[in-house]
Design a protein around this motif. Structure first.
Motif: not given
Length: 113
Positions: A33-37, A105-106, A64-66, A62
């Motif tokens: 899992e990461r925080n993305w733009r 999204n997570a 947060t997900g995969y 923003r």
């Protein structure tokens, strides 16, 4: 590593299309899992230069997900619901080139070993 979609993911696709992801297990493009733009699949610009400009000019959001390979995900979706997969192919062909990812999204996902 895979994720299982357990709730309707956020996004610009119609609810009925997003609901069809629920229950699918999808392989991750990146292992955590990461925080993305991110940019919208429908409203985001096409092409790497306009996308870069959108990111730099604050038109992204923003999440947060995969990350999941978009082409592979739609192929998996087609096994369950060809109509939902057809929606992606008709409305977002530029994303399904095998080089781009969907971001789930997570809160909609559970990691699987």
């Amino acid at each position: 590593m895979n994720i299982k979609i357990v709730r309707r993911p956020i996004g610009e696709a119609p609810e009925w299309v997003r609901d069809e992801w629920i229950g699918l297990s999808l392989p991750l493009a990146l292992k955590r899992e990461r925080n993305w733009r991110a940019l919208g699949v429908l409203t985001g610009p096409h092409g790497w230069l306009p996308q870069l400009w959108a990111l730099l000019s604050g038109k992204s959001f923003r999440i947060t997900g995969y990350a999941v390979n978009a082409k592979n995900a739609v192929e998996k979706l087609a096994e369950r619901n060809p109509s939902a997969a057809a929606w992606w192919r008709e409305n977002t062909p530029q994303i399904l080139d095998g080089r781009r990812n969907f971001l789930f999204n997570a809160a909609a996902c559970e990691p699987e070993p």
